[in-house]
Design a protein around this motif. Structure first.
Motif, PDB file in Angstrom:
ATOM      1  N   VAL A 157       4.027   0.045  10.627  1.00  0.00           N
ATOM      2  CA  VAL A 157       3.726   0.580   9.295  1.00  0.00           C
ATOM      3  C   VAL A 157       4.772   0.115   8.286  1.00  0.00           C
ATOM      4  CG1 VAL A 157       2.545   2.611  10.222  1.00  0.00           C
ATOM      5  CG2 VAL A 157       4.995   2.739   9.719  1.00  0.00           C
ATOM      6  N   ASP A 158       4.401   0.203   7.012  1.00  0.00           N
ATOM      7  CA  ASP A 158       5.308  -0.181   5.929  1.00  0.00           C
ATOM      8  C   ASP A 158       6.038   1.009   5.323  1.00  0.00           C
ATOM      9  OD1 ASP A 158       4.519  -2.962   5.998  1.00  0.00           O
ATOM     10  OD2 ASP A 158       2.656  -2.347   5.029  1.00  0.00           O
ATOM     11  N   ALA A 160       0.807   2.630  -3.866  1.00  0.00           N
ATOM     12  CA  ALA A 160       0.819   1.541  -4.830  1.00  0.00           C
ATOM     13  C   ALA A 160       2.165   0.813  -4.818  1.00  0.00           C
ATOM     14  CB  ALA A 160       0.503   2.075  -6.228  1.00  0.00           C
ATOM     15  N   ILE A 161       3.246   1.578  -4.691  1.00  0.00           N
ATOM     16  CA  ILE A 161       4.582   0.965  -4.620  1.00  0.00           C
ATOM     17  C   ILE A 161       4.699   0.105  -3.357  1.00  0.00           C
ATOM     18  CG2 ILE A 161       7.043   1.470  -4.291  1.00  0.00           C
ATOM     19  CD1 ILE A 161       6.071   1.930  -7.136  1.00  0.00           C
ATOM     20  N   LEU A 162       4.235   0.628  -2.219  1.00  0.00           N
ATOM     21  CA  LEU A 162       4.268  -0.155  -0.975  1.00  0.00           C
ATOM     22  C   LEU A 162       3.479  -1.453  -1.120  1.00  0.00           C
ATOM     23  CD1 LEU A 162       3.771   2.539   1.838  1.00  0.00           C
ATOM     24  CD2 LEU A 162       5.912   1.448   1.108  1.00  0.00           C
ATOM     25  N   ALA A 163       2.310  -1.351  -1.780  1.00  0.00           N
ATOM     26  CA  ALA A 163       1.475  -2.535  -1.967  1.00  0.00           C
ATOM     27  C   ALA A 163       2.185  -3.604  -2.778  1.00  0.00           C
ATOM     28  CB  ALA A 163       0.164  -2.137  -2.646  1.00  0.00           C
ATOM     29  N   LYS A 164       2.907  -3.176  -3.805  1.00  0.00           N
ATOM     30  CA  LYS A 164       3.619  -4.131  -4.647  1.00  0.00           C
ATOM     31  C   LYS A 164       4.869  -4.695  -3.960  1.00  0.00           C
ATOM     32  CE  LYS A 164       0.845  -4.474  -7.960  1.00  0.00           C
ATOM     33  NZ  LYS A 164       0.172  -5.785  -8.124  1.00  0.00           N
ATOM     34  N   GLY A 217       0.229  -0.442   7.116  1.00  0.00           N
ATOM     35  CA  GLY A 217      -0.032   0.903   7.594  1.00  0.00           C
ATOM     36  C   GLY A 217       0.931   1.908   7.000  1.00  0.00           C
ATOM     37  N   ILE A 218       0.548   3.187   7.063  1.00  0.00           N
ATOM     38  CA  ILE A 218       1.385   4.289   6.580  1.00  0.00           C
ATOM     39  C   ILE A 218       1.350   5.406   7.621  1.00  0.00           C
ATOM     40  CG2 ILE A 218       1.759   5.999   4.759  1.00  0.00           C
ATOM     41  CD1 ILE A 218       0.384   4.125   2.794  1.00  0.00           C
ATOM     42  N   ASN A 246      11.674  -0.504  12.282  1.00  0.00           N
ATOM     43  CA  ASN A 246      11.408  -1.249  11.058  1.00  0.00           C
ATOM     44  C   ASN A 246      12.475  -0.907  10.019  1.00  0.00           C
ATOM     45  OD1 ASN A 246      10.461  -2.477   8.758  1.00  0.00           O
ATOM     46  ND2 ASN A 246       8.569  -1.295   8.620  1.00  0.00           N
ATOM     47  N   PRO A 247      13.536  -1.702   9.944  1.00  0.00           N
ATOM     48  CA  PRO A 247      14.626  -1.421   8.990  1.00  0.00           C
ATOM     49  C   PRO A 247      14.160  -1.418   7.537  1.00  0.00           C
ATOM     50  CG  PRO A 247      15.311  -3.047  10.620  1.00  0.00           C
ATOM     51  CD  PRO A 247      13.833  -2.875  10.791  1.00  0.00           C
ATOM     52  N   ASN A 248      13.014  -2.026   7.252  1.00  0.00           N
ATOM     53  CA  ASN A 248      12.519  -2.109   5.877  1.00  0.00           C
ATOM     54  C   ASN A 248      11.521  -1.007   5.529  1.00  0.00           C
ATOM     55  OD1 ASN A 248      13.955  -4.541   5.258  1.00  0.00           O
ATOM     56  ND2 ASN A 248      12.448  -5.676   6.454  1.00  0.00           N
ATOM     57  N   ILE A 249      11.263  -0.107   6.450  1.00  0.00           N
ATOM     58  CA  ILE A 249      10.312   0.971   6.175  1.00  0.00           C
ATOM     59  C   ILE A 249      10.806   1.831   5.024  1.00  0.00           C
ATOM     60  CG2 ILE A 249      11.329   2.639   7.796  1.00  0.00           C
ATOM     61  CD1 ILE A 249       8.496   3.521   8.535  1.00  0.00           C
TER      62      ILE A 249
END
Length: 486
Positions: free
Chosen positions: A235-236, A480-484, A26-27, A274-277
């Protein structure tokens, strides 16, 4: 390398990224949206509007250049200035009176979703991101109607102490008023007469009446604010924009500091869940230099990973970071323009402590990233190529309603000027001893301090739409960056 190489790379990147988008959970997208009311001004429209203003005032103000539209006289003065010079302009108005006056006297031709958050949210939902959570503090019924009717687009509210996600049409507040920007377009050759003045419009352009009513705030209720960690966990990444609406002082006694502080705390709340968001800020032109500096130094620096901006916005950012000479070289597009733009992006990367800076210019994109970025340079190149294809589709179709629509952008040819800029940057980097000139032609260079990605893009000669293309570029590449990363 030949243009055919880049055509093939665009096709490969579209295939790669379109399959990878399903990796994104998610975004989150915030804070600004509005309605864009578009009117193409004809001679009869000017004559009609002039009947309802004070001509002496208009004539006087057309010489004094009003910077805020307070009444219809200001509006006509700025419209005449824009038409006389053939130059685009955007002027704020701080009440809904001008919208109501224009509605009473002329009808708009078309209306669309406007604002970075609104455009980006609809785009991400249409290309199939699993969950797009959009948030604007002034969600009126009229505004909600401009969000796409899609099962993957949500608006966050709190019910019975719990975070609930609903479509915007099920979450608006009926007492809220819409924020409407008027875009008054005019064509080259239009004969304009008023009072005893007469001139011919020298080129196609537009005047944007930017609605900034006093109730605009980059804010959210305490209940929702307290639930941001829950939202962040789902979300990412987050795309944040609209900070240009922050003012130095407000009528209620609050100041920029209140809203800058709230904005920073909101980001930290998302990170708490989410520390990695990954946080991306979509920058824009901000006339107030003090606010521009505060946004960059107090919000973007340290709290944000990625920054998206165009050439003018790069120069504006450099200016308030005390790189005036570099800003001048960027804005004036001298023979050193491409190297100045690259050096400017590098300065922003380090000064603002970012992981990624993405600059979109006509015909090419430049991206500089830190050495430890989790996505490698070839994947970064694919992200930019995907964004290039998306921007061409947006310009060609006017709106992107599915991932298949993006594919139509592949039919648009590569910009030869953009390819020349790529070669120019390669020569500059070679002169600086950073790499061999030909290294740049594959689209990325690894320097000892950071990585550089530059691509020639697809450019539509006669675009159906130009508003929102930059937003689509940044949203497509960031997604696209999030997807990768997944």
């Amino acid at each position: 390398m030949e243009l055919e190489y880049w055509e093939n790379k665009h096709s490969e990147a579209f295939s790669d990224i379109s399959k990878s988008l399903e990796n994104i959970n998610g975004i989150f997208v915030a804070y600004n949206s509005n309605i864009d009311a578009i009117k193409h001004i004809e001679k009869k429209d000017i004559a009609k509007l002039l009947k309802h203003v004070n001509l002496e005032n208009v004539k006087h103000r057309s010489m004094s250049f009003p910077r805020v539209i307070k009444d219809p006289d200001d509006l006509l003065a700025r419209l005449i200035i824009a038409m006389r010079d053939g130059k685009a302009a955007e002027v704020p108005t701080y009440s809904t009176d001008i919208h109501e006056w224009l509605t009473d006297h002329i009808n708009f031709d078309n209306s669309y979703m406007g604002g970075q958050t609104g455009i980006i949210s609809n785009f991400l939902a249409n290309i199939g991101i699993k969950k797009v959570i959009t948030y604007v503090p002034w969600l009126s019924k009229e505004q909600a109607e401009y969000f796409v009717n899609s099962g993957n687009l949500f608006y966050p509210i709190v019910e019975n102490g719990k975070l609930v996600l609903k479509h915007p049409m099920d979450a608006y507040k009926s007492e809220y008023e819409p924020k409407v920007n008027w875009i008054l377009e005019f064509s080259k050759g239009l004969d304009v007469e008023y009072d005893e003045e007469e001139f011919v419009v020298p080129r196609d352009n537009r005047l944007i009446i930017s609605s900034r009513p006093i109730w605009l705030r980059i804010d959210m209720g305490k209940e929702l604010y307290d639930h941001l960690p829950v939202l962040g966990k789902s979300v990412d990444g987050a795309v944040l924009s609209g900070y240009q609406m922050i003012k130095e002082e407000y009528d209620d006694g609050s100041t920029y500091l209140d809203y800058v502080t709230k904005s920073v705390k909101a980001i930290r709340k998302l990170k708490e869940g989410n520390p990695n968001i990954r946080i991306h800020v979509e920058f824009t032109s901000i006339q107030n230099k003090f606010i521009r500096e505060r946004i960059l130094k107090d919000i973007v620096r340290q709290e944000v990973h990625s920054l998206g901006l165009d050439t003018i916005e790069v120069a504006n950012a450099l200016n308030v970071l005390d790189y005036e000479e570099l800003a001048y070289a960027v804005i004036n597009k001298t023979e050193k323009g491409i190297s100045a733009l690259y050096e400017g992006a590098v300065r922003l990367l380090y000064e603002l402590e970012l992981d990624r800076v993405h600059v979109h210019a006509l015909g090419y994109f430049i991206c500089v990233v830190t050495k430890d970025h989790p996505v490698d340079t070839e994947e970064h190149r694919n992200a930019l190529l995907f964004a290039s294809t998306a921007s061409a589709a947006k310009a060609k179709l006017g709106n992107i309603e599915s991932i298949d629509d993006i594919k139509t952008g592949l039919e648009t040819p590569i910009s030869e000027d953009g390819h020349d800029h790529l070669k120019s940057l390669g020569k500059y980097l070679a002169r600086e001893g950073i790499c061999q000139s030909e290294d740049c032609e594959k689209g990325y260079v690894r320097t000892p301090e950071h990585d550089v990605i530059i691509i020639p893009t697809k450019v539509v000669d006669n675009p159906v739409a130009t508003v929102g293309i930059g937003d689509v570029i940044s949203a497509a590449s960031f997604a696209a960056i999030l997807a990768k990363m997944k």
